[in-house]
Scaffold this motif. Structure first.
Motif, PDB file in Angstrom:
ATOM      1  N   GLY A  78       0.791  -1.223   0.000  1.00 25.76           N
ATOM      2  CA  GLY A  78       0.000   0.000   0.000  1.00 25.76           C
ATOM      3  C   GLY A  78       0.821   1.270   0.000  1.00 25.76           C
ATOM      4  O   GLY A  78       0.317   2.354   0.278  1.00 25.76           O
TER       5      GLY A  78
ATOM      6  N   ASP B 224       2.202   6.862   1.075  1.00 28.22           N
ATOM      7  CA  ASP B 224       1.236   5.938   1.660  1.00 28.22           C
ATOM      8  C   ASP B 224      -0.098   6.136   0.950  1.00 28.22           C
ATOM      9  O   ASP B 224      -0.683   7.208   1.002  1.00 28.22           O
ATOM     10  CB  ASP B 224       1.101   6.236   3.156  1.00 28.22           C
ATOM     11  CG  ASP B 224       0.225   5.220   3.864  1.00 28.22           C
ATOM     12  OD1 ASP B 224      -0.668   4.620   3.213  1.00 28.22           O
ATOM     13  OD2 ASP B 224       0.409   5.028   5.077  1.00 28.22           O
TER      14      ASP B 224
ATOM     15  N   ARG C 157      -2.951   5.211   1.592  1.00 26.77           N
ATOM     16  CA  ARG C 157      -4.127   5.502   2.418  1.00 26.77           C
ATOM     17  C   ARG C 157      -4.276   7.020   2.561  1.00 26.77           C
ATOM     18  O   ARG C 157      -5.343   7.516   2.890  1.00 26.77           O
ATOM     19  CB  ARG C 157      -3.991   4.865   3.795  1.00 26.77           C
ATOM     20  CG  ARG C 157      -4.096   3.334   3.736  1.00 26.77           C
ATOM     21  CD  ARG C 157      -3.730   2.714   5.043  1.00 26.77           C
ATOM     22  NE  ARG C 157      -2.379   3.133   5.417  1.00 26.77           N
ATOM     23  CZ  ARG C 157      -1.630   2.542   6.323  1.00 26.77           C
ATOM     24  NH1 ARG C 157      -2.092   1.517   6.982  1.00 26.77           N
ATOM     25  NH2 ARG C 157      -0.418   2.978   6.594  1.00 26.77           N
ATOM     26  N   GLN C 158      -3.177   7.744   2.323  1.00 24.26           N
ATOM     27  CA  GLN C 158      -3.211   9.209   2.435  1.00 24.26           C
ATOM     28  C   GLN C 158      -3.253   9.883   1.068  1.00 24.26           C
ATOM     29  O   GLN C 158      -3.690  11.022   0.952  1.00 24.26           O
ATOM     30  CB  GLN C 158      -1.979   9.701   3.194  1.00 24.26           C
ATOM     31  CG  GLN C 158      -1.910   9.202   4.612  1.00 24.26           C
ATOM     32  CD  GLN C 158      -0.537   9.406   5.233  1.00 24.26           C
ATOM     33  OE1 GLN C 158       0.377   9.887   4.575  1.00 24.26           O
ATOM     34  NE2 GLN C 158      -0.402   9.018   6.479  1.00 24.26           N
TER      35      GLN C 158
ATOM     36  N   ARG D  65      -4.524   9.874  -2.956  1.00 27.28           N
ATOM     37  CA  ARG D  65      -5.603   9.369  -3.792  1.00 27.28           C
ATOM     38  C   ARG D  65      -5.131   9.327  -5.242  1.00 27.28           C
ATOM     39  O   ARG D  65      -4.453  10.240  -5.705  1.00 27.28           O
ATOM     40  CB  ARG D  65      -6.790  10.329  -3.663  1.00 27.28           C
ATOM     41  CG  ARG D  65      -8.128   9.749  -3.932  1.00 27.28           C
ATOM     42  CD  ARG D  65      -9.214  10.673  -3.396  1.00 27.28           C
ATOM     43  NE  ARG D  65      -8.888  12.085  -3.631  1.00 27.28           N
ATOM     44  CZ  ARG D  65      -9.430  12.822  -4.576  1.00 27.28           C
ATOM     45  NH1 ARG D  65     -10.329  12.332  -5.392  1.00 27.28           N
ATOM     46  NH2 ARG D  65      -9.096  14.091  -4.720  1.00 27.28           N
TER      47      ARG D  65
ATOM     48  N   ARG E 294      -3.237  14.518  -2.355  1.00 28.54           N
ATOM     49  CA  ARG E 294      -3.675  14.402  -0.962  1.00 28.54           C
ATOM     50  C   ARG E 294      -4.079  15.780  -0.455  1.00 28.54           C
ATOM     51  O   ARG E 294      -3.576  16.799  -0.922  1.00 28.54           O
ATOM     52  CB  ARG E 294      -2.586  13.813  -0.076  1.00 28.54           C
ATOM     53  CG  ARG E 294      -1.450  14.748   0.168  1.00 28.54           C
ATOM     54  CD  ARG E 294      -0.543  14.238   1.243  1.00 28.54           C
ATOM     55  NE  ARG E 294       0.608  15.152   1.301  1.00 28.54           N
ATOM     56  CZ  ARG E 294       1.693  14.931   1.973  1.00 28.54           C
ATOM     57  NH1 ARG E 294       1.826  13.823   2.649  1.00 28.54           N
ATOM     58  NH2 ARG E 294       2.669  15.800   1.982  1.00 28.54           N
TER      59      ARG E 294
END
Length: 110
Positions: free
Chosen positions: A40, A60, A62-63, A65, A80
Motif C-alpha cells: 500500500g 502511503d 491511504r493518504q 488518492r 492528498r
C-alpha cells in the motif's frame, strides 16, 4: 515519515516524474524514477544514468488518492489534502513508458 512497507512487491518499474516548476522548453518528465508498489505504499527513488540515487520517497496510498487520466492513460497523479493551490506539493504526476504500463500502475494502485 512512512515506515518501510512489508510484504510482496505488487508492481515495480520505471516512471517519469513530472517536474512542476519546469522551464518553458524543458521536458517536464525528464526525471526518471525507479518505483515499487509494496504494502500500500508507492516507493520512489531517482535514477540517474541507470543508477538508483538519493533518498527513497514513500507515498502511503491511504493518504494519497489516485487520479487516473482518461485522456492520457500513460499518466496518473497522486493527490492528498484539499487544496486549490497548484504550487502545493500535494499533487505528484507520473508518466509511464506507454499506456499499457500506465494502466498496470493505476490498476494496482486503485
Amino acid at each position: 515519515a512512512v515506515a518501510v512497507p512489508k510484504g510482496a512487491v505488487e508492481h515495480e518499474g520505471v516512471l517519469r516524474r513530472k517536474k512542476e516548476d519546469h522551464k518553458r522548453f524543458e521536458d517536464p518528465y525528464k526525471t526518471v524514477c525507479v518505483c515499487r508498489l509494496q504494502g500500500g505504499v508507492l516507493r520512489v527513488r531517482l535514477s540517474q544514468n541507470g543508477e538508483v540515487a538519493g533518498e527513497e520517497e514513500r507515498f502511503d496510498l491511504r493518504q494519497w488518492r489516485l487520479l487516473p487520466r482518461s485522456d492520457k492513460p500513460d499518466r496518473f497523479s497522486l493527490t492528498r489534502g484539499m487544496t486549490d493551490n497548484p504550487d502545493d506539493a500535494n499533487v505528484i504526476t507520473f508518466k509511464a513508458e506507454n499506456k499499457t504500463e500506465g494502466s498496470k500502475w493505476t490498476d494496482q494502485i486503485k
